[in-house]
Design a protein around this motif. Structure first.
Motif, PDB file in Angstrom:
ATOM      1  N   GLU A 145       0.828  -1.206   0.000  1.00  0.00           N
ATOM      2  CA  GLU A 145       0.000   0.000   0.000  1.00  0.00           C
ATOM      3  C   GLU A 145       0.867   1.263   0.000  1.00  0.00           C
ATOM      4  OE1 GLU A 145      -3.613   2.098   2.532  1.00  0.00           O
ATOM      5  OE2 GLU A 145      -2.697   0.242   3.276  1.00  0.00           O
ATOM      6  N   GLU A 146       1.933   1.242   0.776  1.00  0.00           N
ATOM      7  CA  GLU A 146       2.827   2.397   0.838  1.00  0.00           C
ATOM      8  C   GLU A 146       3.466   2.659  -0.527  1.00  0.00           C
ATOM      9  OE1 GLU A 146       7.210   2.916   2.608  1.00  0.00           O
ATOM     10  OE2 GLU A 146       5.707   2.537   4.171  1.00  0.00           O
ATOM     11  N   GLN A 149       0.898   4.151  -2.841  1.00  0.00           N
ATOM     12  CA  GLN A 149       0.670   5.570  -2.576  1.00  0.00           C
ATOM     13  C   GLN A 149       1.799   6.431  -3.144  1.00  0.00           C
ATOM     14  OE1 GLN A 149      -2.078   6.854  -1.575  1.00  0.00           O
ATOM     15  NE2 GLN A 149      -3.044   4.892  -1.112  1.00  0.00           N
ATOM     16  N   LYS A 153       1.251   9.363  -5.941  1.00  0.00           N
ATOM     17  CA  LYS A 153       1.808  10.714  -5.797  1.00  0.00           C
ATOM     18  C   LYS A 153       2.654  11.089  -7.010  1.00  0.00           C
ATOM     19  CE  LYS A 153       4.466  13.588  -2.571  1.00  0.00           C
ATOM     20  NZ  LYS A 153       5.368  14.152  -3.599  1.00  0.00           N
ATOM     21  N   GLN A 338     -15.585   2.084  -4.066  1.00  0.00           N
ATOM     22  CA  GLN A 338     -16.289   3.041  -3.217  1.00  0.00           C
ATOM     23  C   GLN A 338     -17.245   2.317  -2.262  1.00  0.00           C
ATOM     24  OE1 GLN A 338     -14.098   5.556  -3.783  1.00  0.00           O
ATOM     25  NE2 GLN A 338     -15.867   6.829  -3.265  1.00  0.00           N
ATOM     26  N   ASP A 343     -14.602   6.192   2.247  1.00  0.00           N
ATOM     27  CA  ASP A 343     -13.561   7.226   2.303  1.00  0.00           C
ATOM     28  C   ASP A 343     -12.268   6.720   2.950  1.00  0.00           C
ATOM     29  OD1 ASP A 343     -15.260   9.101   1.139  1.00  0.00           O
ATOM     30  OD2 ASP A 343     -16.137   9.648   3.086  1.00  0.00           O
ATOM     31  N   SER A 344     -12.209   5.452   3.250  1.00  0.00           N
ATOM     32  CA  SER A 344     -11.021   4.899   3.904  1.00  0.00           C
ATOM     33  C   SER A 344      -9.786   5.046   3.017  1.00  0.00           C
ATOM     34  CB  SER A 344     -11.233   3.416   4.229  1.00  0.00           C
ATOM     35  OG  SER A 344     -10.049   2.840   4.732  1.00  0.00           O
ATOM     36  N   GLU A 345      -8.684   5.383   3.635  1.00  0.00           N
ATOM     37  CA  GLU A 345      -7.430   5.533   2.888  1.00  0.00           C
ATOM     38  C   GLU A 345      -6.636   4.235   2.864  1.00  0.00           C
ATOM     39  OE1 GLU A 345      -5.214   8.757   4.428  1.00  0.00           O
ATOM     40  OE2 GLU A 345      -6.743  10.269   4.002  1.00  0.00           O
ATOM     41  N   HIS A 346      -7.065   3.251   3.640  1.00  0.00           N
ATOM     42  CA  HIS A 346      -6.299   2.013   3.751  1.00  0.00           C
ATOM     43  C   HIS A 346      -7.091   0.829   3.204  1.00  0.00           C
ATOM     44  CE1 HIS A 346      -3.313   4.103   6.129  1.00  0.00           C
ATOM     45  NE2 HIS A 346      -4.292   4.570   6.906  1.00  0.00           N
ATOM     46  N   GLU A 458      -6.252   1.274  -6.234  1.00  0.00           N
ATOM     47  CA  GLU A 458      -5.831   2.619  -5.832  1.00  0.00           C
ATOM     48  C   GLU A 458      -5.704   3.556  -7.036  1.00  0.00           C
ATOM     49  OE1 GLU A 458      -5.216   3.984  -2.468  1.00  0.00           O
ATOM     50  OE2 GLU A 458      -6.702   2.386  -2.532  1.00  0.00           O
ATOM     51  N   ARG A 461      -9.167   4.512  -8.117  1.00  0.00           N
ATOM     52  CA  ARG A 461      -9.797   5.412  -7.137  1.00  0.00           C
ATOM     53  C   ARG A 461      -9.308   6.848  -7.294  1.00  0.00           C
ATOM     54  NH1 ARG A 461      -8.873   3.486  -1.251  1.00  0.00           N
ATOM     55  NH2 ARG A 461     -10.521   4.968  -0.710  1.00  0.00           N
ATOM     56  N   HIS A 462      -8.053   7.018  -7.723  1.00  0.00           N
ATOM     57  CA  HIS A 462      -7.471   8.363  -7.791  1.00  0.00           C
ATOM     58  C   HIS A 462      -7.467   8.976  -9.190  1.00  0.00           C
ATOM     59  CE1 HIS A 462      -5.832   7.146  -3.838  1.00  0.00           C
ATOM     60  NE2 HIS A 462      -5.809   8.450  -3.592  1.00  0.00           N
TER      61      HIS A 462
END
Length: 495
Positions: A145-146, A149, A153, A338, A343-346, A458, A461-462
């Protein structure tokens, strides 16, 4: 004079035994490209451009069917793409030895899990299987997950510009496999080491492919003394040095942390168990017990570094290409995420297991673009393939790429249709084998699915993923894996 004559006779006998001895063989009754006397199809093999090999083999399947034979001197290569035949070969408990071309990789992967066979393979498999236990995968989840992310970014910083997928995604998967399975961070490395390593992997695949199609280079002595062999040796030095540095870094960390007793609760029975952070830790522990030596560790690390980053990077690259062309599929993934995540980030392992539509999407990606398009076996024990006896010494190539595109198994096989994997039973259990099957199935398939699910969920989602050119498809080729010949570009538009 007598000695020279005896030597010449010996050389002639060896050449005849290797190249021209032509015993009766039942598979010779099967169709295949026309064979010339003595040399068989060696001339066709010589003329095959490396980047056209996949296309030519697909054409042969279309022309000759589920079984055809390609003969090079006295060697028979049986090509199969029918589900019953694939099941017979992949599920065989004795014929698990990889075919001769895999030996070309021994200078790099040694007797690691990919290349080994027999008792040696069973022993290594037993050592490594705990690496991918559910609880260990749970510990990997936060790292994946890290890294995802970090990827999100970086893509946001592109501001919707075209992104070349393969180099971008392969960086991500290389960093991920190193920090999970190897316990070593690469992101902070500002040198060119990672670029050199990825280029080395690409070069190894191309050099292996060139060697396969040039039969005189199959001999190790001739190859090692050729210009290609010398280039291959230099490439191996780069790949092996990278893996050696990963091993040494992890050994240093273990020495530094020696004496620390970190425990976790085993979710299955509540018993405290020693936390193994990485596959490399398991190997280093096995070394301390005398179960494996440093050469063995190097072989397994090289194997997992390659298999754990390159294959997944290719699957994600082809997957993002397909998603970019299918906005409806993206939106359905987004809606599923969704519903599950809100709204969870994890993202938890439980969340991932609930993503049934995304799982169907990934399966369809791997159907159309299996990371490993062929699997080769060297037959060590005669067996029956339907009504045909396949004799010891024959090579059998399983064509996963063509298997997955059979119209009788997958209607409209060229179409990207994830719904074909939703709630419908497979017409044959061996019609779909992206991670192989049987005793030599991929040990890391759960890890690969975890990484692909996390990454794609992810990214969707973004971003809205948009193709540079709608409907564009790269030329593809097969070396060690299925690769795009041309770059694949998409745009990541923040939602």
């Amino acid at each position: 004079m007598i000695f020279e004559l005896l030597l010449a006779a010996l050389v002639a006998a060896v050449v005849w035994l290797i190249f021209f001895r032509d015993d009766d063989n039942p598979v010779d009754k099967l169709p295949g490209p026309p064979r010339k006397p003595w040399i068989g199809n060696a001339w066709e093999l010589l003329q095959m451009p490396s980047d056209k090999l996949l296309d030519i083999l697909v054409d042969y399947t279309n022309t000759y069917g589920d079984r055809y034979v390609f003969k090079v001197f006295s060697l028979r290569v049986l090509h199969i793409s029918g589900p019953p035949d694939v099941e017979t070969v992949l599920s065989h408990s004795k014929n698990i030895k990889k075919s001769a071309p895999y030996d070309f990789l021994k200078g790099w992967l040694g007797t690691g899990l990919l290349l080994s066979t027999g008792l040696h393979w069973h022993k290594r498999r037993k050592i490594l299987t705990p690496t991918f236990h559910f609880n260990i995968l749970k510990n990997f989840a936060h790292v994946i997950e890290e890294k995802t992310q970090d990827l999100v970014k970086m893509l946001k910083d592109k501001n919707g510009a075209d992104v070349s997928l393969m180099p971008t995604i392969s960086d991500f998967t290389l960093f991920t496999i190193c920090e999970t399975a190897m316990g070593t961070k690469l992101d902070d490395d500002k040198t060119s080491a990672t670029v050199d390593y990825k280029n080395a992997i690409l070069n190894i695949g191309m050099q292996m492919l060139a060697r396969i199609t040039r039969f005189w280079l199959h001999n190790d002595f001739i190859f090692n003394n050729s210009s290609r062999g010398k280039e291959f040796t230099k490439t191996l030095e780069v790949a092996r040095a990278f893996a050696d540095n990963v091993i040494m870094d992890r050994k240093a960390q273990r020495i530094q942390n020696k004496g620390e007793d970190i425990s976790i609760a085993d979710a299955s029975d509540g018993i405290g168990t020693k936390k193994r952070l990485a596959m490399l830790d398991l190997l280093l522990e096995a070394e301390e017990k005398g179960e494996i030596d440093m050469d063995g560790i190097r072989d397994e690390v090289n194997t997992f570094m390659f298999e754990g980053h390159d294959t997944t990077a290719l699957a994600l690259t082809f997957g993002l290409m397909l998603l970019a062309d299918h906005e409806d599929v993206q939106e359905r993934i987004y809606e599923e995420c969704q519903t599950i995540l809100g709204d969870s980030e994890h993202v938890t392992m439980s969340n991932l297991s609930d993503m049934k539509y995304l799982e169907a999407v990934i399966k369809e990606i791997l159907r159309l673009y299996p990371s490993v398009p062929f699997i080769g076996r060297e037959i060590t024990e005669d067996f029956k393939l339907g009504d045909i006896t396949v004799k010891k010494g024959t090579t059998v190539d399983v064509h996963i790429y063509e298997l997955h595109r059979r119209a009788d198994m997958f209607p409209e096989p060229e179409k990207f249709m994830p719904e074909r994997f939703l709630g419908t039973e497979m017409k044959h259990p061996y019609a779909y084998v992206p991670f192989s099957a049987g005793p030599r199935n991929c040990i890391g398939q759960r890890f690969a699915m975890q990484e692909m699910k996390t990454t794609l969920s992810e990214l969707v989602r973004h971003f809205k993923i948009v193709p540079k050119v709608k409907g564009a498809r790269p030329r593809i080729m097969a070396d060690l894996v299925l690769r795009p010949v041309d770059p694949i570009y998409v745009k990541f538009i923040p939602r």
